[in-house]
Design an enzyme around this catalytic site. Structure first.
Site, mmCIF file in Angstrom:
data_model
loop_
_atom_site.group_PDB
_atom_site.id
_atom_site.type_symbol
_atom_site.label_atom_id
_atom_site.label_comp_id
_atom_site.label_asym_id
_atom_site.label_seq_id
_atom_site.Cartn_x
_atom_site.Cartn_y
_atom_site.Cartn_z
ATOM 1 N N ASP A 55 0.461 5.283 2.048
ATOM 2 C CA ASP A 55 -0.624 5.592 2.995
ATOM 3 C C ASP A 55 -1.355 6.220 2.634
ATOM 4 O O ASP A 55 -1.571 6.902 1.807
ATOM 5 C CB ASP A 55 0.620 6.284 3.810
ATOM 6 C CG ASP A 55 1.726 4.991 5.023
ATOM 7 O OD1 ASP A 55 1.334 4.341 4.727
ATOM 8 O OD2 ASP A 55 2.373 5.622 4.814
ATOM 9 N N HIS B 26 4.240 -0.556 0.137
ATOM 10 C CA HIS B 26 5.489 -0.616 0.792
ATOM 11 C C HIS B 26 4.490 -1.890 1.698
ATOM 12 O O HIS B 26 3.199 -1.685 1.412
ATOM 13 C CB HIS B 26 5.837 0.715 2.191
ATOM 14 C CG HIS B 26 5.120 0.880 3.098
ATOM 15 N ND1 HIS B 26 3.491 2.294 2.434
ATOM 16 C CD2 HIS B 26 4.175 1.304 4.024
ATOM 17 C CE1 HIS B 26 3.316 3.052 3.161
ATOM 18 N NE2 HIS B 26 4.039 2.027 4.266
ATOM 19 N N HIS C 268 1.221 -0.861 -0.089
ATOM 20 C CA HIS C 268 0.127 -0.393 -0.082
ATOM 21 C C HIS C 268 0.827 1.201 -0.150
ATOM 22 O O HIS C 268 1.940 1.601 0.037
ATOM 23 C CB HIS C 268 -0.767 -0.277 1.756
ATOM 24 C CG HIS C 268 -0.159 -0.016 2.579
ATOM 25 N ND1 HIS C 268 0.775 -0.549 3.667
ATOM 26 C CD2 HIS C 268 0.245 1.243 3.071
ATOM 27 C CE1 HIS C 268 0.794 -0.486 3.995
ATOM 28 N NE2 HIS C 268 0.449 1.247 3.874
ATOM 29 N N ARG D 112 6.098 6.965 14.063
ATOM 30 C CA ARG D 112 5.918 7.634 12.787
ATOM 31 C C ARG D 112 4.699 9.226 12.059
ATOM 32 O O ARG D 112 4.288 9.497 12.726
ATOM 33 C CB ARG D 112 4.670 6.729 11.579
ATOM 34 C CG ARG D 112 4.909 7.033 10.250
ATOM 35 C CD ARG D 112 3.840 6.228 9.210
ATOM 36 N NE ARG D 112 2.854 6.496 9.241
ATOM 37 C CZ ARG D 112 1.694 6.384 8.473
ATOM 38 N NH1 ARG D 112 1.666 4.626 8.274
ATOM 39 N NH2 ARG D 112 0.557 7.196 8.011
HETATM 40 C C1 SIN Z 1 3.552 1.874 8.078
HETATM 41 O O1 SIN Z 1 2.709 0.967 7.122
HETATM 42 O O2 SIN Z 1 3.360 2.544 8.268
HETATM 43 C C2 SIN Z 1 3.815 0.351 8.955
HETATM 44 C C3 SIN Z 1 5.049 0.109 8.128
HETATM 45 C C4 SIN Z 1 5.583 -0.542 9.018
HETATM 46 O O3 SIN Z 1 5.377 -0.740 10.279
HETATM 47 O O4 SIN Z 1 6.825 -1.843 9.200
#
Ligand code: SIN
Length: 294
Positions: A105, A269, A103, A285
């Site tokens: 974000d 990612h 995905h 994050r």
């Molecule tokens: C995310 O998609 O923000 C998290 C990615 C992760 O936990 O590695």
């Protein structure tokens, strides 16, 4: 002195060494920003960042978005979204299973954020190796390497991104949440997303670099507008599989003190869920807003 960039052979994976994000002069910041624009993913290791320091660094790139599920944002610093499997008094301190599918974000909002910066506070380990890796794949490279006819076709298309479809895909459903305190909170938070369906073009142009990339997300697109259900599903499968070809994927193996910057407009990612308590994963994050272009 120019920054020390180490490429790893994939279209986006590389690491910048020898910088201290708490002590960045203008030129070094500019070099990092240039690398972020060029590669879409920047890995910087061995940092020591308090939440305030992470916020200060992140804000140098532009304004920040809050993660939509406020429940998982840090109370004192709500622009920090907590990705964590830790519990406090039996309650989840953060979102445990954020992003375990390919995905970009916040695809479910009208103007998704440009990027995210994830800082590793605790990394799980099985005694021989770290767990909880994150994978990255370049949607820009994927677009550029499409056949010309497919490029022509997707240039014209838009698709419906559905939160409901996503909930079913990842198992965030009210039935599954009945006996699971964590899922209950996620499902309740998800209910609050008003726009359960949102339409995005399948190709997006980066507002800063001007480069085109595929805009697809795994398990989320319910319909490509103007195509039959079957054609729509086949096209999305083809595009997602093209983006995530194993030979172009960068796999990030986390160490405490890593910060990884990714650009949602040029990369997908996916997090792995190969750990559970007492293996602890705790990350902070920050989320970089879409740039305001006059
Ligand atoms: C995310 O998609 O923000 C998290 C990615 C992760 O936990 O590695």
């Amino acid at each position: 002195m120019p920054i020390d960039i180490h490429l790893n052979g994939t279209p986006l994976g590389h690491e910048i060494r020898g910088v201290d994000l708490n002590n960045l002069d203008e030129q070094t910041f500019k070099d990092i920003d240039d690398a972020y624009k060029t590669y879409g993913v920047v890995v910087i290791r061995d940092q020591k960042l308090t939440p305030d320091q992470q916020l200060n660094f992140s804000r140098r790139f532009g304004s920040l978005d809050r993660f939509v599920f406020d429940r998982f944002n840090m109370k004192e610093n709500p622009e920090i979204f907590i990705v964590s499997n830790l519990l406090d008094d039996g309650k989840p301190v953060g979102m445990e299973d954020a992003g375990r599918y390919w995905h970009s974000d916040m695809w479910y909002v009208a103007t998704p954020p440009r990027g995210s910066f994830l800082y590793a506070v605790e990394v799980p380990h099985d005694g021989t190796r770290p767990l909880g890796d994150t994978y990255f794949a370049s949607t820009r490279y994927a677009y550029e390497t499409l056949s010309e006819p497919l490029k022509e076709q997707v240039n014209q298309l838009s698709a419906v991104f559905s939160s409901r479809k996503y909930g079913e895909y990842v198992g965030h459903t009210p039935e599954k949440a009945k006996d699971n305190i964590y899922l209950k909170e996620v499902v309740a938070a998800r209910e609050k997303i008003k726009n359960n369906e949102i339409t995005h073009p399948l190709v997006r142009t980066h507002p800063i670099t001007g480069k085109k990339s595929l805009h697809v997300v795994q398990g989320v697109i319910s319909q490509v507008i103007g195509l039959s259900a079957q054609d729509s599903e086949e096209l999305i499968d083809t595009l997602v599989n093209h983006v995530i070809r194993p030979e172009v994927v960068y796999r990030h193996v986390w160490r405490v003190g890593d910060i990884v910057l990714w650009d949602n407009y040029s990369a997908l990612h996916r997090a792995t869920g190969d750990f559970k308590l007492p293996q602890r994963r705790h990350m902070h994050r920050t989320t970089l807003s879409a740039p305001k272009i006059n």
